[in-house]
Structures are given as structure tokens and as C-alpha cells.
Design an enzyme around this catalytic site. Structure first.
Site, PDB file in Angstrom:
ATOM      1  N   SER A   1      45.172  19.891  17.494  1.00  0.00           N
ATOM      2  CA  SER A   1      43.843  19.443  17.062  1.00  0.00           C
ATOM      3  C   SER A   1      43.148  18.911  18.299  1.00  0.00           C
ATOM      4  CB  SER A   1      43.995  18.309  16.041  1.00  0.00           C
ATOM      5  OG  SER A   1      42.771  17.601  15.885  1.00  0.00           O
TER       6      SER A   1
ATOM      7  N   TYR B   1      47.934  10.609  12.227  1.00  0.00           N
ATOM      8  CA  TYR B   1      47.607  12.012  12.537  1.00  0.00           C
ATOM      9  C   TYR B   1      47.419  12.191  14.054  1.00  0.00           C
ATOM     10  CZ  TYR B   1      44.930  16.424  12.278  1.00  0.00           C
ATOM     11  OH  TYR B   1      44.480  17.706  12.434  1.00  0.00           O
TER      12      TYR B   1
HETATM   13  C1  BGC Z   1      41.068  16.901  11.437  1.00  0.00           C
HETATM   14  C2  BGC Z   1      39.801  16.770  10.640  1.00  0.00           C
HETATM   15  C3  BGC Z   1      38.613  16.436  11.548  1.00  0.00           C
HETATM   16  C4  BGC Z   1      38.568  17.366  12.731  1.00  0.00           C
HETATM   17  C5  BGC Z   1      37.449  17.011  13.714  1.00  0.00           C
HETATM   18  C6  BGC Z   1      40.854  17.833  12.586  1.00  0.00           C
HETATM   19  O1  BGC Z   1      42.017  17.908  13.337  1.00  0.00           O
HETATM   20  O2  BGC Z   1      42.080  17.406  10.602  1.00  0.00           O
HETATM   21  O3  BGC Z   1      39.963  15.785   9.673  1.00  0.00           O
HETATM   22  O4  BGC Z   1      37.396  16.564  10.825  1.00  0.00           O
HETATM   23  O5  BGC Z   1      39.802  17.353  13.390  1.00  0.00           O
HETATM   24  O6  BGC Z   1      37.442  15.669  14.043  1.00  0.00           O
END
Ligand code: BGC
Length: 256
Positions: free
Chosen positions: A144, A157
Site C-alpha cells: 500500500s 494496517y
Molecule cells: C487503504 C485504504 C486507503 C488507501 C489510500 C489503502 O491501502 O486500504 O483504506 O483509502 O490506502 O489512503
């Protein structure tokens, strides 16, 4: 058809980004795909049928990626059904949207186990098989933008994705002598179930879109096409690093 004769596993493969990856790998001619899932078996069966229509082969395996024996089950299914394993996509992930002050031990364990422990041991079991059969391989970790960029209110996360960043770099170096390439793909905001609450809240969606230089969320296919490229011959010199597919989000000066 750049992935002919290649066999892949995609964790969390029956929805969201994982589903798009499964379909794209099939379109690129992958010889066999193991679709890992834990919920919605019917969605997996539909996906298997779509892959057959595309001329490919796929098998759904109900496996909890936070357990090593289940990850091994995925590798065993790839070898038993398709003879080998070339591409491991560690994609399964969840988030709790909780801050450092309110995250419970249970939430912490779930997020870290499903996102990071699964990627670590998924890398391990896949790499052992790739080394055994010879000829290298690809391990692609779906991280991410938050592997690098703090997201207040989503602490566990961010921790898990930051761990995946270092897993990618370190395992990439360790496994390079075997020609096993390890790459991270860091999506920004993507139209998937994980973002449903934002997508259904016009005010939140507008705020998010205005923070993204390209002005919109990504479609899952736009992440999958990068993964398919990374799995193919064109990406033979890319390892131990991450590629961000975020519409410019990380570089934007507009806060979320
Ligand atoms: C997350 C989302 C978030 C996006 C941008 C992703 O990795 O799961 O919740 O909106 O990143 O910030």
C-alpha cells in the site's frame, strides 16, 4: 501471452485487487492459478469458470493465510494440479481503521497475521518450492502507499504494510542468488470492498479524490496490470523494491 507455462498462487484471490490479478494473469496465458479464499466460495467458483472461458485453468483452495500449514496447502495445490510454482502473489489483507489508542489486541493480531505474517511465510513456502524446482520465480507483495506513508487512524494496517516493505527488500536480497525476484506493489485508494465505506460517503469520496492528483480512485484492473507486468519477462531486473500505483497520491500536497 507473456505468462505461458507459468503457475501462480494469489492469496485473497476471489475479491477486490486479488480477483483482478487472477483474471489478468489468466489473460496473459498463465498455465494454472491457485485462488486462495476464506469466504464466498460461490465467487471463487464463478471466477474459476471465467478463467476457463479465457482458456486457462484455476483451482480455488479454502486456506487461512495466517497459518503456515494453510500456506503450504496452497503450494501443494499448485504442484499437485499444475506441476510447479512460478509466481506467488501475497495479496490477502484487511484493515481495522483503528488508532494506536483504541486498537485491541485481537484487532492487532488479526491485521498483523493476515497482512504480514501471511506474506512472510507465503514468501518462505513459495521460495522453498521455487528453489527445489529450480529456474527462479517471482514473489509479489501487495502492500500500500501506507508501507511508507502514515495513515492516522489505521495504525496496525500501516505497521503491517511497513513490515511488508522490509520483507520485500530483505527477502529480495536473500533470494536474488536463486533468481527469485521479490517486488512490492503499493496501491493508493482502489475501488474494492476495503474502501466501501468511503465510496458510499460522497463527502469522504470527494475529499479523497481531491487529494489524488489523477482525481479518482483506481480500478482493481489498474493494479492487476502492473502485477502481471512484474510477473513477466519484462520485469527480469526488478527486485527488492516497491512500485507505487497510486495516481500520484503519495506526492500530493493535499492532505487526506
Ligand atoms: C487503504 C485504504 C486507503 C488507501 C489510500 C489503502 O491501502 O486500504 O483504506 O483509502 O490506502 O489512503
Amino acid at each position: 501471452m507473456s505468462l505461458q507455462n507459468k503457475v501462480a498462487i494469489v492469496t485473497g484471490g476471489n475479491s477486490g485487487i486479488g480477483q483482478a490479478i487472477v483474471l489478468d494473469l489468466a489473460r496473459q496465458g498463465a498455465a494454472g492459478i491457485v485462488i486462495d479464499y476464506v469466504v464466498h466460495p460461490e465467487a471463487t467458483v464463478e471466477l474459476e469458470k471465467e478463467i476457463v472461458k479465457l482458456g486457462g485453468r484455476a483451482i480455488g483452495v479454502d486456506a487461512d493465510v495466517s497459518k503456515i500449514e494453510d500456506l503450504q496447502k496452497l503450494v501443494d495445490a499448485a504442484v499437485k494440479n499444475f506441476g510447479r510454482l512460478d509466481i506467488m502473489v501475497n495479496n490477502a489483507g484487511i484493515e481495522t481503521r483503528t488508532s494506536v489508542l483504541d486498537t485491541t489486541e485481537d484487532q492487532y493480531d488479526k491485521v498483523l497475521n493476515i497482512n504480514l505474517k501471511s506474506a512472510f511465510f507465503g514468501t518462505q513456502v513459495a521460495a522453498r518450492q521455487m528453489i527445489k524446482q529450480g529456474g527462479g520465480g517471482r514473489i509479489i507483495n501487495i502492500t500500500s502507499v501506507h508501507e511508507d506513508w502514515p495513515m492516522p487512524g489505521n495504525t496496525a494496517y500501516c505497521l503491517s504494510k511497513g513490515g511488508m516493505r522490509m520483507l520485500t527488500r530483505t527477502a529480495g536480497v536473500e533470494l536474488a542468488p536463486y533468481n527469485i525476484l521479490v517486488v512490492g506493489v503499493g496501491p493508493g485508494a482502489v475501488e474494492t470492498p476495503i474502501n466501501l465505506s468511503t465510496m458510499h460517503d460522497p463527502a469522504k469520496l470527494q475529499k479523497l479524490n481531491s487529494a489524488i492528483p489523477l482525481g479518482r480512485m483506481a480500478r482493481p484492473e489498474e493494479i492487476a496490470s502492473v502485477v502481471a507486468f512484474l510477473a513477466g519477462d519484462g520485469a527480469s531486473y526488478l527486485t527488492a523494491t516497491s512500485i507505487f500505483v497510486d495516481g500520484g497520491l503519495m506526492q500530493s500536497s493535499v492532505g487526506l
